[in-house]
Design a protein around this motif. Structure first.
Motif, mmCIF file in Angstrom:
data_model
loop_
_atom_site.group_PDB
_atom_site.id
_atom_site.type_symbol
_atom_site.label_atom_id
_atom_site.label_comp_id
_atom_site.label_asym_id
_atom_site.label_seq_id
_atom_site.Cartn_x
_atom_site.Cartn_y
_atom_site.Cartn_z
ATOM 1 N N VAL A 56 0.840 -1.207 0.000
ATOM 2 C CA VAL A 56 0.000 0.000 0.000
ATOM 3 C C VAL A 56 0.873 1.255 0.000
ATOM 4 O O VAL A 56 0.641 2.196 -0.757
ATOM 5 N N LEU A 57 1.906 1.236 0.865
ATOM 6 C CA LEU A 57 2.794 2.393 0.952
ATOM 7 C C LEU A 57 3.488 2.636 -0.392
ATOM 8 O O LEU A 57 3.557 3.769 -0.863
ATOM 9 N N GLY A 58 3.947 1.537 -1.024
ATOM 10 C CA GLY A 58 4.615 1.648 -2.317
ATOM 11 C C GLY A 58 3.676 2.210 -3.377
ATOM 12 O O GLY A 58 4.017 3.151 -4.103
ATOM 13 N N ALA A 59 2.469 1.672 -3.404
ATOM 14 C CA ALA A 59 1.496 2.108 -4.402
ATOM 15 C C ALA A 59 1.157 3.579 -4.226
ATOM 16 O O ALA A 59 0.973 4.310 -5.209
ATOM 17 N N LEU A 67 -13.676 6.943 0.682
ATOM 18 C CA LEU A 67 -12.644 6.150 0.013
ATOM 19 C C LEU A 67 -13.289 5.070 -0.852
ATOM 20 O O LEU A 67 -12.906 4.858 -2.011
ATOM 21 N N LEU A 68 -14.303 4.385 -0.264
ATOM 22 C CA LEU A 68 -15.025 3.349 -1.005
ATOM 23 C C LEU A 68 -15.673 3.949 -2.252
ATOM 24 O O LEU A 68 -15.581 3.391 -3.352
ATOM 25 N N ALA A 69 -16.332 5.096 -2.075
ATOM 26 C CA ALA A 69 -17.023 5.750 -3.189
ATOM 27 C C ALA A 69 -16.038 6.133 -4.295
ATOM 28 O O ALA A 69 -16.302 5.937 -5.490
ATOM 29 N N HIS A 70 -14.889 6.646 -3.860
ATOM 30 C CA HIS A 70 -13.868 7.066 -4.812
ATOM 31 C C HIS A 70 -13.370 5.873 -5.626
ATOM 32 O O HIS A 70 -13.189 5.959 -6.836
ATOM 33 N N PHE A 74 -9.376 4.458 -10.212
ATOM 34 C CA PHE A 74 -8.456 3.425 -9.758
ATOM 35 C C PHE A 74 -7.072 4.018 -9.623
ATOM 36 O O PHE A 74 -6.067 3.415 -9.906
ATOM 37 N N ASP A 75 -7.000 5.285 -9.171
ATOM 38 C CA ASP A 75 -5.709 5.947 -9.046
ATOM 39 C C ASP A 75 -5.134 5.743 -7.642
ATOM 40 O O ASP A 75 -5.833 5.292 -6.733
ATOM 41 N N PRO A 76 -3.848 6.054 -7.461
ATOM 42 C CA PRO A 76 -3.199 5.804 -6.162
ATOM 43 C C PRO A 76 -3.743 6.647 -5.008
ATOM 44 O O PRO A 76 -3.272 6.508 -3.888
ATOM 45 N N THR A 77 -4.726 7.502 -5.219
ATOM 46 C CA THR A 77 -5.318 8.262 -4.109
ATOM 47 C C THR A 77 -5.807 7.312 -3.009
ATOM 48 O O THR A 77 -5.628 7.566 -1.820
ATOM 49 N N VAL A 78 -6.418 6.219 -3.464
ATOM 50 C CA VAL A 78 -6.912 5.211 -2.524
ATOM 51 C C VAL A 78 -5.795 4.760 -1.589
ATOM 52 O O VAL A 78 -5.949 4.721 -0.365
ATOM 53 N N ALA A 79 -4.661 4.454 -2.213
ATOM 54 C CA ALA A 79 -3.529 3.985 -1.412
ATOM 55 C C ALA A 79 -3.025 5.074 -0.484
ATOM 56 O O ALA A 79 -2.705 4.816 0.681
ATOM 57 N N SER A 80 -2.999 6.321 -0.988
ATOM 58 C CA SER A 80 -2.459 7.374 -0.137
ATOM 59 C C SER A 80 -3.396 7.701 1.026
ATOM 60 O O SER A 80 -2.940 8.002 2.139
ATOM 61 N N VAL A 81 -4.711 7.585 0.804
ATOM 62 C CA VAL A 81 -5.649 7.772 1.921
ATOM 63 C C VAL A 81 -5.442 6.663 2.952
ATOM 64 O O VAL A 81 -5.412 6.913 4.160
ATOM 65 N N SER A 82 -5.256 5.441 2.451
ATOM 66 C CA SER A 82 -5.000 4.317 3.358
ATOM 67 C C SER A 82 -3.755 4.580 4.192
ATOM 68 O O SER A 82 -3.736 4.334 5.400
ATOM 69 N N VAL A 83 -2.719 5.075 3.530
ATOM 70 C CA VAL A 83 -1.481 5.375 4.246
ATOM 71 C C VAL A 83 -1.737 6.442 5.304
ATOM 72 O O VAL A 83 -1.264 6.355 6.432
#
Lengths: 262, 355
Positions: free
Chosen positions: A27-30, A221-224, A229-238
């Motif tokens: 996740v961090l890498g993505a 985040l789910l809605a997005h 399918f951009d790395p925003t999801v991963a960055s929010v997770s981080v």
């Protein structure tokens, strides 16, 4: 001093660590990838997806909502939970055994069921404002954590200390604040942190209780993800991970994580 | 400052179980009265009623003429010393001792001075800044004592204060408690299950059983002249023998026990003896002899144990199983037929009751 360690044990340990840490690294890498799609290993390094979170209005708003709901529901749970835990421990002998189990029920019931029934019986039935329903739902699911953790620190509290203070002329309510609370301080801090993390990461309850104009960060985040399918999801997770880690670091500094493992 | 405490016909219940039955007790000004009994006898309940942590179902509690019965515990002005010390873990020794003064609006220099003087008296002035966790058991109990005494309460109450200390320290501390109590002249109630502790420091001792006071007297009277079979057993009269007077002859009486065995007892030792009575003897009060010519209770000796000062025998007699002591110079074996001779100085007479 050397000890013989079986190679299988080493292999097993490595596997478990990979299982635990691996997804976090991915996740961090993505999140750090420079591409416009989710990928691992990252191609190019960039912080632009973190910037993106704050550029998207919906994320900015939901971060604020999430923090607000987490803080308020935690405070509400503490206001209800501390006196409840006190009563359950102080009068443990006189009270029926199932009573303390009753306060743990919200975590035993599947959260989806809880969320759905809150939607049907609170939000729809009484047409209660979304914000209040969401706050109520979060308070409900974090309350068991508060009661459990405070009870754990009250279990080792000797209530004759309270009686000693009262006999010396301190009224009961004042004694609660000057004698009891300072002695379960670590429990209160731990309860606060656990409740806060539980609320800010919650999806199952929030998915039912959020609505038009009001959402929490995980729901947003789910809605997005449904659209992009951009790395925003991963960055929010981080970002959520960092928040959790920060909070855990505070716990570690004040009490040690072993306290939570109890 | 010191006041007398009166409990008048106190009854108390836990749910539907009665734990105190019509209990009355008067503790005089400056007196130390112990409540002594096994666990569950109601001694701690009595203390908690006086402290206000429990409410009696009926009866009144007065302290120096002030009715305490319905007063909340924080207004009762009673110094309490707990078994597990109950020190405030987050406060220093000095703040622990000063806590009661703070509640009374005493602060600044006046407080510091009184706390300092009190810590001096219990010999802990050098530990004023320590937290309770850094103290030994004896030091903790001294802090607890200082904390209760510094508010100069009209009544001090102790709930098994020495149970958590080792034997040697227990004896030192009880002397210290008694000295402080005497010096202040504070009326005190002391709860314990330890007979030696109660007898050694009390002006009077109340022996309790099943929610009632069985006897309230000075330790000397309790030890020598128990009023009933329960107290007699409690203070070590192992042998209780039911007897009937068959002949009165001036300064002596002759009485008969089960199995038709007769003993002659001198009146001067026992005072008036009713027609039907119980002869209570400590093991020392029944001397074992193999001299068949002596007047005594015929017995078949059983197990012999060594006490240091004497041998002790389990003996079978027509009046039942008895415990008697014999001289070190003449050990007798199990199975020997002997006589148990009462020593009037080590015996007492009780009114008949269901033994």
């Amino acid at each position: 001093m050397t000890r013989n360690i079986h190679p299988l044990l080493i292999a097993g340990t490595v596997l478990v660590f990979m299982f635990l840490v691996g997804p976090l690294i991915i996740v961090l890498g993505a999140a750090l990838s420079d591409t416009t799609y989710l990928t691992f290993p990252p191609q190019g390094l960039s912080l632009r997806w973190f910037e993106n979170i704050f550029q998207i209005d919906a994320f900015r708003r939901t971060i604020f909502t999430s923090l607000q709901i987490a803080l308020l529901s935690t405070v509400i749970a503490l206001i209800i939970g501390i006196p409840a835990a006190y009563a359950l421990n102080r009068h443990r002998i006189q009270l029926p055994g199932w009573l303390s189990t009753l306060f743990i029920l919200p975590v035993l019931v599947p959260e989806l069921v809880l969320g759905f029934s809150l939607l049907k019986n609170l939000a729809v039935q009484f047409n209660s404002p979304i914000y209040l329903s969401l706050l109520f739902g979060h308070s409900l699911i974090v309350l068991p954590y508060v009661i459990r953790v405070i009870s754990a620190s009250l279990a080792s509290f000797d209530f004759s200390i309270e009686e000693a203070a009262i006999s010396l002329g301190s009224p009961p309510l004042k004694t609660f604040f000057t004698i009891l609370l300072p002695n379960v301080r670590s429990g209160v801090i731990a309860a606060f942190i656990l409740a806060f993390i539980t609320s800010i990461n919650d999806v199952s309850i929030s998915i039912f209780l959020t609505g038009p104009g009001l959402s929490t960060l995980p729901i947003q985040l789910l809605a997005h993800m449904e659209q992009f399918f951009d790395p925003t999801v991963a960055s929010v997770s981080v970002l959520l991970m960092l928040l959790t880690v920060a909070v855990m670091a505070v716990v570690e500094r004040t009490l040690g994580l072993t306290f939570l493992a109890k | 400052m010191t006041q007398s405490l009166t409990l008048d016909s106190i009854s108390a219940h836990y749910g539907s179980t009665q734990v105190l039955e019509n209990l009355s007790l008067a503790v005089g000004e400056g007196e130390l009265v112990s409540l002594l009994g096994a666990s569950g006898c109601g001694k701690t309940t009595t203390l908690r009623l006086v402290a206000g942590f429990l409410q009696p179902t009926s009866g009144t509690i007065t302290l120096g003429g002030r009715d305490l019965t319905r007063l909340p515990p924080h207004q009762r002005d009673i110094g309490l010393v707990f078994q597990n010390y109950a020190l405030f873990p987050h406060l220093s020794v000095a703040d622990n001792v000063g806590f009661g003064l703070k509640q009374r609006g005493i602060s600044g220099d006046a407080k510091t001075k009184r706390v300092g003087a009190m810590l001096d008296r219990v010999g802990l002035a050098h530990l004023a800044d320590r937290l309770p966790a850094a103290l030994s058991g004896g030091q903790k109990q001294r802090v607890a004592l200082a904390r209760a005494l510094v508010i100069e309460p009209p009544l001090l109450m102790f709930d098994e204060p020495l149970s958590n200390l080792d034997a040697k320290l227990r004896i030192d501390m009880r002397v210290e408690i008694r000295q402080l109590q005497r010096a202040n002249g504070t009326t005190s109630v002391y709860v314990t299950h330890d007979q030696e502790e109660a007898f050694s420091i009390s002006d009077r001792v109340a022996i309790m059983h099943a929610g009632r006071i069985m006897q309230l007297d000075t330790p000397e009277i309790l030890y020598q002249r128990p009023a009933n079979a329960f107290v007699a057993r409690f203070v070590g009269f192992e042998n209780l023998i039911a007897m009937k007077v068959v002949e009165r002859d001036g300064a002596k009486i002759t009485a008969e026990m089960a199995g038709g065995i007769r003993l002659t007892l001198p009146l001067e030792q026992f005072g008036a003896i009713p027609d039907s009575f119980i002869l209570a003897c400590r093991a020392d009060g029944l001397q074992v002899t193999d001299n068949a010519a002596m007047e005594g209770i015929p017995a078949t000796l059983g197990l012999r144990t060594y006490l240091g000062r004497a041998y002790q025998y389990q003996a079978e007699t027509p009046a039942g199983a008895l415990i008697a002591n014999g001289p070190l110079t003449r050990p007798l074996d199990a199975g020997v037929t002997a006589k148990l001779v009462p020593v009037p100085e080590q015996c007492t007479i009780l009114a008949p009751e269901a033994v």
